[in-house]
Design a protein around this motif. Sequence first.
Motif, mmCIF file in Angstrom:
data_model
loop_
_atom_site.group_PDB
_atom_site.id
_atom_site.type_symbol
_atom_site.label_atom_id
_atom_site.label_comp_id
_atom_site.label_asym_id
_atom_site.label_seq_id
_atom_site.Cartn_x
_atom_site.Cartn_y
_atom_site.Cartn_z
ATOM 1 N N ASP A 507 0.865 -1.175 0.000
ATOM 2 C CA ASP A 507 0.000 0.000 0.000
ATOM 3 C C ASP A 507 0.905 1.230 0.000
ATOM 4 O O ASP A 507 1.453 1.606 1.035
ATOM 5 C CB ASP A 507 -0.900 -0.037 1.234
ATOM 6 C CG ASP A 507 -1.758 1.218 1.360
ATOM 7 O OD1 ASP A 507 -1.965 1.909 0.353
ATOM 8 O OD2 ASP A 507 -2.205 1.510 2.493
ATOM 9 N N ASP A 508 1.085 1.826 -1.163
ATOM 10 C CA ASP A 508 2.030 2.952 -1.318
ATOM 11 C C ASP A 508 1.476 3.934 -2.336
ATOM 12 O O ASP A 508 1.870 3.942 -3.501
ATOM 13 C CB ASP A 508 3.400 2.437 -1.751
ATOM 14 C CG ASP A 508 4.443 3.550 -1.821
ATOM 15 O OD1 ASP A 508 4.124 4.692 -1.430
ATOM 16 O OD2 ASP A 508 5.574 3.273 -2.265
ATOM 17 N N PRO A 509 0.537 4.795 -1.925
ATOM 18 C CA PRO A 509 -0.091 5.707 -2.882
ATOM 19 C C PRO A 509 0.764 6.911 -3.271
ATOM 20 O O PRO A 509 0.443 7.602 -4.252
ATOM 21 C CB PRO A 509 -1.351 6.161 -2.140
ATOM 22 C CG PRO A 509 -0.982 6.074 -0.686
ATOM 23 C CD PRO A 509 -0.050 4.908 -0.579
ATOM 24 N N ALA A 527 -1.523 -0.573 10.643
ATOM 25 C CA ALA A 527 -2.343 0.062 9.606
ATOM 26 C C ALA A 527 -2.951 1.365 10.116
ATOM 27 O O ALA A 527 -3.017 2.366 9.386
ATOM 28 C CB ALA A 527 -3.439 -0.899 9.141
ATOM 29 N N ARG A 531 -2.206 5.241 8.756
ATOM 30 C CA ARG A 531 -3.263 6.207 8.417
ATOM 31 C C ARG A 531 -2.998 7.557 9.073
ATOM 32 O O ARG A 531 -3.157 8.611 8.455
ATOM 33 C CB ARG A 531 -4.619 5.677 8.893
ATOM 34 C CG ARG A 531 -5.233 4.581 8.051
ATOM 35 C CD ARG A 531 -6.606 4.225 8.611
ATOM 36 N NE ARG A 531 -7.218 3.125 7.885
ATOM 37 C CZ ARG A 531 -8.418 2.625 8.188
ATOM 38 N NH1 ARG A 531 -9.106 3.129 9.200
ATOM 39 N NH2 ARG A 531 -8.911 1.626 7.480
ATOM 40 N N ALA A 541 4.802 3.804 3.128
ATOM 41 C CA ALA A 541 4.217 2.609 2.515
ATOM 42 C C ALA A 541 4.029 1.536 3.585
ATOM 43 O O ALA A 541 4.721 1.527 4.605
ATOM 44 C CB ALA A 541 5.123 2.092 1.403
ATOM 45 N N HIS A 542 3.097 0.622 3.326
ATOM 46 C CA HIS A 542 2.804 -0.447 4.288
ATOM 47 C C HIS A 542 2.620 -1.765 3.546
ATOM 48 O O HIS A 542 1.908 -1.834 2.543
ATOM 49 C CB HIS A 542 1.533 -0.118 5.080
ATOM 50 C CG HIS A 542 1.136 -1.191 6.056
ATOM 51 N ND1 HIS A 542 -0.173 -1.430 6.407
ATOM 52 C CD2 HIS A 542 1.877 -2.107 6.750
ATOM 53 C CE1 HIS A 542 -0.223 -2.431 7.271
ATOM 54 N NE2 HIS A 542 1.003 -2.851 7.492
#
Length: 613
Positions: A507-509, A527, A531, A541-542
């Motif tokens: 998860d790396d927007p 998580a 956030r 990133a996660h």
Amino acid sequence: MASKPVEQLDSVVIRFAGDSGDGMQLTGGQFTSETAVLGNDLATLPDFPAEIRAPAGSLPGVSGFQLHFADHDILTPGDAPNVLVAMNPAALKTNLKDLPPTGILIVDSDAFTDRNLQKAGYAGNPIEDGSLESYEVHAIPLSTMTIEALKEIEGITKREAERAKNMFALGLMSWLYGRPTEGTIAFLRSKFAKRQEIAEANVKAFNTGYAFGETTESFAVQFEVKPAPLRPGVYRNITGNTALAYGLIAASVKSGLPLFLGAYPITPASAILEELARHKSFGVRTFQAEDEIAAAGAALGAAFGGALGVTTSSGPGIVLKQETIGLAITLELPLVIVDVQRAGPSTGMPTKPEQADLLSVLYGRNSESPVPVLAAATPSDCFDAALEAARIAVKYRTPVFLLSDAYLANGSEPWLLPDTDTIPRIEPSFAHDSGGEFEPYLRDEATLARPWAIPGTPGLEHRIGGLEKQDVTGNVSYDPDNHDRMVRLRAQKVAGIAQDIPELAVDDPDAAETLVISWGGTYPAVAAGVRRVRAKRKKVAHAHLRHLNPFPRNTGEVVRRYDKVLVPEINLGQLVKLLRAEFLVDATGFNLVRGIPFRASEVEQAIDAMVDA
């Protein structure tokens, strides 16, 4: 009487705390059930005392239940309570440090006697000495009011009446946060159906607490938390142990294999045995063995006989099972081993969570004995993790470790019931007599799994035991080259599972330079921490690892992509050692080993420090 004003809140964290005999788990569990019915998203954290019966009023005997519910998607049971319900001085002493200033504090003033204050280590009465002035304190004589309300019910003693004070507290909290009452009343009538007077006493105590909230001047407002916009479908509240048991049953149904559980009771894994014992209608067989070694041996014997063999335990019991697990590795039979981790070493803090068994399950056997290892991420994810562990065990003919922990086992959250028709079938592919000589270690070219031969099948006779086998024939062999080959084949089989599991998702927007990697029960707090950091317009990133052996095939590519890698763990740095050794990356650990889950704020601070460094 005019209704009190209603204040809208987006989330609330409540903690019930009292003696282990005060019914805090029952109170919190029922409040959770009504919250789930209302449609709030929720997460819970029960906290049990380790002592079977600590002295009443003592600090070690305090039992707690924390519930976080909201009108939006949440991940954790909350960092700190907004409301603390303390049934005695010991509960106040052990929990007050977590209540922020201006938080709501509800105490049973009847319990603050000189004797109870002394047991809790108070020099004076905190209700009277001004030490609680920063909180919104409601000192309510819960015991007296409950006894008075129940004095006309025939057949109950004063002691039994007093024990219903937890229902008075539940009624008050149900009013304060607009929880429905019908479900709780029906639950109480059912739970105490064998003693109608006890049922009526608890119902009346509950209704009295609710009415007290409506009529007292102590509470000026009532609060409302609206339902969360969850995905459409049928939900139920579920704990990790229950979800894991259901996942094993689903694996049994989808494989067509009878489920056999060999287990010895141990905190916090016992509830899996208790839950599975209720489901004989699915062909489940549960065996409570005399010790951990017998439990593992029975499960392996069931696997040899063609069943889905499972054994469950926690860290101390897993150590005892390891020799049998080594035998399962040599026999190359499917076996699911569930390790619900707890704080150690030795007995440690048996009701508290930890995730320090990773290196033990990977390397805690003699010789080269690799096994696949998976870890569940949330209470509801225990269902899917159990299915995956069974799939790998059956397909690859190998024992598989499934890691949970005390937080996941006892915590709960809403679970969207899956469409069982969409769960893929698990194919056991038993061996059949081909008419020629049976070769029990002739491997499948794709999986390297050996045939699974049901004993008693004509033509499939073969040698079993712990001695090294000759490749293909299965005869006992002391040949050095054959041993080298068998060791490498077993390792290659486990390593090859990487081609059969999903790649590591990231998860790396925002094209971050910092990666946070979580595993197991750290997922919710990590998580949530991610956030919070992103809300401050910082890039992070996660990635979350479910498969810990083998790692997903792209793990090295992922971790090498980032300048900074942070690995939060409730141990002294086990996964971080593996990542550094396997992929030669300069990963950094964030480690706390306190017998409690990470708080999202703690992970947030650790991420902030790394991003800003």
